[in-house]
Design an enzyme around this catalytic site. Structure first.
Site, short mmCIF file in Angstrom:
data_model
loop_
_atom_site.label_atom_id
_atom_site.label_comp_id
_atom_site.label_asym_id
_atom_site.label_seq_id
_atom_site.Cartn_x
_atom_site.Cartn_y
_atom_site.Cartn_z
N GLY A 227 0.83 -1.21 0.00
CA GLY A 227 0.00 0.00 0.00
C GLY A 227 0.85 1.24 0.00
O GLY A 227 2.06 1.18 -0.23
N ASN A 228 0.23 2.38 0.23
CA ASN A 228 0.98 3.64 0.31
C ASN A 228 0.33 4.53 1.36
O ASN A 228 -0.69 4.18 1.94
CB ASN A 228 1.04 4.31 -1.07
CG ASN A 228 -0.33 4.64 -1.59
OD1 ASN A 228 -1.04 5.47 -1.04
ND2 ASN A 228 -0.75 3.94 -2.65
#
Ligand code: CTP
Length: 410
Positions: free
Chosen positions: A214-215
């Protein structure tokens, strides 16, 4: 970057006589905690829902409804004259009608006539009352005269019924009030009749049933773009990846997605007929090639490498399939490096991506991700470059919509 302290402003918080008045206490709290001097001016009917003591305690200022209190100070004129912003929430059908016809039979309606600052009404009423031609005509009159009247939200009303007419959330009212204090021209109704699509948040690419790549995107910038576009009159579709903790902006259609592939499908689907598409989402460039059926176990020795494959570039696809009059806006979170500064990389990205506008954020050192404020540049394909000063994400959103609106002008 150091954050400038926001100067205290004088805000009049007008409260109409509707059940949604209970939410105004939270708006009041939000504005006073931001350091503003708030004078609450309820109608007599509003005090059937919330007592004056609550407003006095939360604002630290006396509360009156009539024009015969504090007469030596000519309060019925001074309150409006000295205000930097008047926020009316909830604005009932009755109050909108009085404001549109210029009636002045209490302190709030007198204040509305004497205020020369921005005035914003947040309507709240039952759907039938909102849709009634009389209310619609009153709202049109107020908008024509320069008042800001965002449409109400759609959702649960007083009883078990749902529909259009719900008061905007306190967080949204507070945010738009702060936006108007920072920029009184931030909410023209210039996006009326337009359908805009905004993507927001950060995609998650699953690795196994419990893990993902993810980020750090929170979705706040995309939500601010959606909120401000709706307040400027647009029909807004928000395609959001993992922004579950944020309230859906008033009147906005929300499509929730998780992976980059889902986001791509949703954005392409809703963008076909859209006038503007803003890609504010942080879309993963890669996904694990394989999704493990079971949780990956810790093994002895070196961990197995994770093979990745490329995701589609949604922005590039939008640009390839655009209609001639459609406006496409990209975002770029950049850092400078040995080969060039932030703007150098951003100009190259704008050329590569082929969008009409590119919003550039300098990231690193706590900037842009998961925070309330943003700064950056707005680069246009025609070579225009606008620096966006440090401010709230809604201020940045207003600058983006200003640029979009000027591109739409012949
Ligand atoms: N974007 C997209 N699809 C992707 C990746 C990014 O549509 N698979 C969009 C983002 O929403 C943003 C813009 O492209 O509007 C720029 O994203 P960014 O990650 O900065 O660009 P990249 O092309 O991935 O370039 P970089 O090599 O700098 O990561």
């Amino acid at each position: 970057m150091a954050r400038e302290p926001r100067p205290a402003a004088r805000v009049v918080l007008g409260v109409g006589g509707g059940i949604a008045a209970y939410k105004t206490c939270e708006v009041l709290r939000g504005l006073t905690e931001s350091g503003h001097d708030v004078q609450v001016v309820p109608t007599a009917a509003a005090l059937n829902f919330i007592g004056a003591a609550t407003f006095e305690a939360l604002s630290g200022n006396p509360v009156h409804t009539g024009v015969f209190s504090n007469v030596p100070e000519v309060e019925h004129v001074r309150t409006g004259q000295q205000a930097d912003l008047v926020v009316v929430a909830p604005a009932t059908a009755d109050l909108l009608a009085k404001a549109a016809t210029g009636l002045a039979d209490d302190l709030l309606t007198n204040t509305l006539l004497t205020a020369r600052c921005p005035v914003v009404f947040f309507p709240a009423m039952h759907t039938e009352m909102w849709e009634h031609p009389a209310t619609q005509a009153n709202v049109a009159t107020l908008r024509e005269r320069g008042a800001i009247v965002p449409d109400p939200d759609v959702g649960r009303l007083t009883g078990v019924d749902t529909g259009k007419g719900r008061l905007a959330s306190p967080a949204e009212i507070t945010d738009l009030a702060q936006l108007l204090l920072a920029n009184p021209d931030a909410l023209p109704r210039d996006l009326t009749g337009m359908h805009v699509v905004v993507s927001a948040g950060g995609t998650r690419e699953p690795l196994d049933p419990v893990r993902y790549l993810g980020n750090r995107s929170s979705g706040k910038q995309g939500y601010a773009l959606a909120r401000v576009a709706a307040a400027r009159g647009a029909r807004v579709t928000l395609v959001a990846a993992h922004s579950v903790s944020l309230p859906t902006p008033s009147g906005v259609d929300l499509v929730s997605v998780s992976t980059a592939a889902q986001l791509r499908d949703a954005v392409l689907d809703v963008s076909a007929e859209a006038d503007v598409v803003v890609m504010a989402a942080a879309v993963a460039d890669f996904r694990p090639s394989e999704l493990a059926q079971y949780k990956i176990k810790k093994t002895e020795g070196e961990p197995a490498p994770v093979a990745l494959e490329r995701n589609a570039d949604v922005l590039a696809e939008l640009v390839r399939h655009r209609r001639p009059e459609q406006i496409i806006v990209g975002f770029a979170a950049e850092t400078g490096d040995g080969t060039g500064d932030v703007l150098h990389h951003a100009r190259a990205k704008l050329r590569r991506k082929g969008s009409d506008l590119l919003v550039v954020n300098a990231v690193g050192e706590g900037r842009a991700f998961e925070v309330e404020d943003n700064a950056g540049w707005l680069l246009a394909a025609n070579g225009d470059e606008i620096a966006i000063p440090f401010g709230s994400k809604s201020q940045l959103a207003a600058a983006v919509w200003d640029a979009v609106a000027s591109l739409r002008q012949p």
